[in-house]
Design a protein around this motif. Structure first.
Motif, short mmCIF file in Angstrom:
data_model
loop_
_atom_site.label_atom_id
_atom_site.label_comp_id
_atom_site.label_asym_id
_atom_site.label_seq_id
_atom_site.Cartn_x
_atom_site.Cartn_y
_atom_site.Cartn_z
N ILE A 9 0.84 -1.20 0.00
CA ILE A 9 0.00 0.00 0.00
C ILE A 9 0.88 1.25 0.00
N CYS A 10 1.93 1.24 0.85
CA CYS A 10 2.83 2.39 0.89
C CYS A 10 3.49 2.60 -0.47
N LEU A 11 3.90 1.51 -1.08
CA LEU A 11 4.54 1.61 -2.39
C LEU A 11 3.58 2.18 -3.43
N SER A 12 2.30 1.76 -3.35
CA SER A 12 1.28 2.27 -4.26
C SER A 12 1.11 3.77 -4.09
N VAL A 13 1.10 4.21 -2.83
CA VAL A 13 0.95 5.64 -2.57
C VAL A 13 2.11 6.39 -3.22
N TYR A 14 3.32 5.84 -3.06
CA TYR A 14 4.49 6.49 -3.67
C TYR A 14 4.36 6.55 -5.20
N TYR A 15 4.12 5.39 -5.83
CA TYR A 15 4.06 5.38 -7.29
C TYR A 15 2.87 6.17 -7.84
N GLY A 16 1.83 6.29 -7.03
CA GLY A 16 0.67 7.07 -7.45
C GLY A 16 1.00 8.53 -7.71
#
Lengths: 278, 291
Positions: free
Chosen positions: B30-37
């Motif tokens: 989820i954290c990675l998704s927030v970053y790539y988003g």
């Protein structure tokens, strides 16, 4: 008069039950029927066909070219491991959160249960990146980790409920006898949890047995591919031979359906317990 | 005793595996998704920080709107078609006695244990315009002409039919369990008072089933929101996004359109929607149950 009304009631009752059964089952009967014929026979105006010759060779092709045995073995292995891990981890965490005395117990429990709300498919993209970076794509871990992770919240939820209902006196007696916590968890509490372990195992199995989105994202070679891949890969290979495609679908569905029919009472009970409480 | 149960080291080892799995498989992505988003990463090369661009774009993306609309349609289909049917069948099944009860219950649940991969391909064949089962059924009833079930206008309804059909047994089983838990004494009392079938159903069964209905409705709405696998194989969101669902859309954007950053932004919004809907439903239903 009264018996007449009762009779009509019975007829309506059976009509409903049979109509729904036909709707639920007919597509599957159609599938098996066509899988035993040849592809040319499919272009018929009737609903079912009587194959001129029963083509068992469709199944032979499906069995061999669909990698059936390898994928079945992988499915059984991965799902069994996932079930064992979910059960052990959820008993440990459930016991710690319900029985042990510490400040963060509710926080940790709530955090672990949050996983229930997260849509699995939203983690496909970042997890692909993570697994690729640490080199677990195309290994058994790429399936085991997410399968355990997404079944754990439900397992934990069920386990904490059951652990709560165990009378404390048993554990007190064990403590008097000089048992440590680990022995209490695994030798005193776990045997009492048998019915709930069955429920968690059934729910975990049903969740993961037919999963293919994660599998097709994280795996590339056949080494660890699971049963749904027999169907997924086959449609390309035999794109014009419909009868063989029908055979591979029937074959892939068979293990789960057979096991379900044999264990249907237990599975029904497990699902009912799991779903109503979850 | 108290000392034994507050041993920090023991507690730590007991919860460690669960917490590790959660951190690694749920929180980290989820954290990675927030970053790539927040980036324009395509899947290869460099990720450039673009601020809220992806989210602004998502807000104006008709395909994403269509995905949410389709989830709503599916949820309505579950609640207005599948559930009433499932409840009626469950009530009827409860009236049966002996072997037939078990046999029917078993039959209704069978589609649920079959892989979505099989179900999706099977229905693709059922909808096939040339030799599909559905057109043949229509022919038997005297309708001619080949209907294209997966055309742009029809596809979403065809997809709904598959999903309602496939999940029927699950919903039925839960209602069935709920009905079985109702005290039979109540039914006996009603029959002594001369209550008919409908009165009994609407005055005893329905009110006592309220908690089960709430659980089932919650699960139906959430599964409508999370729908992906059947659509992915049956139509892959097409034609022209008419059967698109959020999970399928984010997957397509990341892996087919090479907009990995945008896909992750959809993922973040998708997670927020799922969590918000779950929390909302639980709150609404909890208040109702207490009232």
């Amino acid at each position: 008069m009264k018996t007449g009304r009762k009779k009509i009631g019975k007829v309506v009752l059976w009509t409903i039950l049979i109509a729904v059964a036909v709707i639920q089952l007919f597509p599957l009967i159609w599938l098996i029927d066509f899988s035993l014929g040849s592809s040319n026979e499919m272009f018929t105006n009737g609903l079912l066909i009587i194959p001129e010759k029963i083509r068992w060779d469709n199944y032979a092709k499906a069995f061999v070219d669909g990698n059936f045995l390898l994928y079945l073995k992988n499915s059984v292995l991965i799902n069994t491991l996932a079930v064992i891990l979910v059960v052990i981890i959820s008993i440990m965490a459930g016991y710690a959160c319900r029985r042990m005395k510490w400040k963060l117990n509710n926080f940790v429990k709530t955090m672990l249960l949050l996983g229930m709300m997260i849509p699995i498919h939203a983690t496909l993209l970042p997890n692909y990146k993570i697994y690729n970076t640490i080199g677990v794509t195309d290994t058994i871990w790429a399936l085991l980790i997410p399968y355990v992770a997404f079944s754990l919240p439900q397992g934990l939820f069920l386990m904490t409920g059951f652990i709560e209902s165990i009378p404390m006196e048993l554990e007190e007696a064990a403590v008097m006898d000089g048992c440590g916590i680990y022995r209490i968890v695994f030798q005193v509490v776990t045997p009492l949890l048998k019915p709930s372990i069955a429920t968690v195992a059934i729910m975990t199995f049903l969740n993961n047995w037919n999963e293919f989105m994660m599998a097709s994202t994280y795996l590339s070679s056949p080494t660890w591919k699971t049963l749904p891949f027999s169907v997924l890969e086959f449609t390309g290979e035999y794109s014009s031979n419909y009868a063989v495609q029908f055979a591979v679908m029937a074959l892939t569905a068979a293990p789960a359906v057979i096991v379900y029919i044999i264990l249907n009472k237990h599975i029904t009970k497990g699902v009912a317990m799991g779903a109503v409480k979850g | 005793m108290k000392k034994l149960y507050s041993n920090k080291w023991v507690i730590f080892t007991l919860v460690l595996p669960g917490v590790l799995v959660f951190l690694f498989a749920i929180l980290a992505p989820i954290c990675l998704s927030v970053y790539y988003g927040f980036t324009d990463y395509s899947g290869m090369g460099e990720a450039r920080f673009v601020g809220l661009d992806n989210y602004v774009k998502l807000f104006h993306d008709p395909a994403f709107g269509r995905s949410l609309l389709n989830s709503l349609l599916l949820a309505i289909g579950f609640i207005c078609i599948q559930h009433p049917l499932a409840m009626i069948v469950a009530a009827v099944l409860d009236k049966l006695q002996g072997k037939a009860e078990g046999v029917f219950r078993c039959i209704y649940f069978i589609p649920n244990v079959i892989s979505v991969a099989v179900i999706a391909y099977l229905w693709k064949f059922i909808y096939n315009p040339d030799f599909g089962l559905l057109n043949n059924v229509l022919k038997v009833f005297g309708f001619e002409g080949q209907v294209n079930w997966l055309s742009q206008e029809n596809a979403i309804w065809s997809v709904l039919v598959v999903l309602i059909w496939h999940g029927f047994g699950w919903g039925m089983l839960i209602y069935y369990t709920g009905i079985k838990n109702i005290d039979p004494v109540l039914y006996e009392a009603a029959s002594i008072d001369g209550a008919g079938w409908w009165t009994t159903f609407s005055r005893i069964t329905l009110p006592l089933m309220k908690p089960v209905i709430m659980i089932n409705v919650t699960m139906a709405i959430i599964s409508a929101l999370k729908q992906m696998e059947t659509v992915y194989l049956l139509t892959n969101g097409g034609p022209a996004n008419s059967t698109q669902f959020a999970a399928n859309y984010l997957y397509q954007q990341a892996f087919k359109a090479f907009k990995y950053g945008y896909g992750n932004a959809i993922g973040v919004v998708f997670i927020i929607i799922c969590v918000a809907v779950t929390v909302l439903l639980n709150t609404v239903f909890r208040d109702k149950q207490e009232a």
